[in-house]
Design an enzyme around this catalytic site. Sequence first.
Site: not given
Ligand code: PLP
Length: 380
Positions: A49, A101, A173, A198
């Site tokens: 962890r 998001y 982000d 992503k």
């Molecule tokens: C998918 C996404 C998230 C969240 O990520 P997860 O891996 O699904 O927890 C946060 N910000 C953006 C812009 C996203 O597309």
Amino acid sequence: MVSDHFETRAIHVDQEPDAATGAIIPPIYQTATYAQEDVGITKGYDYSRTANPTRTALEQCLASLESGDHGLAFASGMGAITTVMFLFKSGDHVVVCDDAYGGTYRLFRRILESYGLEFTFVDMTDLAATERAIRPNTKMLWIETPTNPLLKVVNIAALAVLGKEQSALIVVDNTFASPYLQQPLALGADIVVHSTTKYLGGHSDVVGGAIITSNDKVFERLKFLQNAAGAVPGPFDCWLVLRGAKTLALRMDRHSENAIRVAHFLESHPRVTRVIYPGLESHPQHELARKQMRAFGGMVSFIPKGGAEQARKIARATRLFTLGESLGGVESLIEVPSAMTHLSVQGSPLEVDPALIRLSVGIEHHEDLLADLAQALDQE
Ligand SMILES: *Cc1c(COP(=O)(O)O)cnc(C)c1O
């Protein structure tokens, strides 16, 4: 091995052949604990962890790709975002871009507000409105750019100046752009977060998240929080993201090439009312996007003639574009945000037009993608 070139760093940073065996790829250290040489004497690892060698390789590679000093990997993008939010306490105020998001909005509004954090959602393409939203207790600006699903482009450098006057942390982000297309730390941001699910992972086969920063103090606190809160990824998931990152540059170039073709095709189609893509001259922040991004990415949103009902028909009719949530994989996806990814914001000020369709344009051959959209738009 250090290089100024993104493509080289993606393949080589902290990924030297394994010293013990010569294995060319960092091994998956599928272990929870580590033998100690003497009581309290370790080789740098005591419990997975806290740290794991496969995760370390990923964290250092991601830091390098964002031109940052420190990286931390998480079990999901939301795990990373939740951990960032532990930097704040009751009474602190955060200004958030209004097209954030859906999961971020849900975390802020439905969980963190009940712990006494305060949030103001504002259209961050409007600098004056953003400045007005800042209060004496504002501790952070939360930026997404391009936003989801409206693909608004927010001026990171300008907001960084605004935020610094207030000593607020600037968090970006960077999931939609990926570090290949946009480098928020170089533009003045303090922290970058990712859903590595992503583009960084890139193959729709892993869920993960990351935080990158060059601020040593913030990093020390986040490293403590990563271990204390424990939203860490397993070694195999780290390995998958690290493998994905090696081809990020190639993939982003192709995503961007395909997406501009799709955007032009839709813009000239008689059954489409509006196309949103930062690479189109019709996009309100096109000039900013040209300056802030290397290319415009793989996400395209559009509104067909015929409203919500027609949007659903089109989303059901594509064959190559798979109907599904998420984005950033090699395969093309189509979705209707109001009924899928953004269901949790319907009925709120962030509500999305029910006729809006969002495409994650993959890296298939562009002729096949355009033919698929053409036949789907012809649905009666
Ligand atoms: C998918 C996404 C998230 C969240 O990520 P997860 O891996 O699904 O927890 C946060 N910000 C953006 C812009 C996203 O597309």
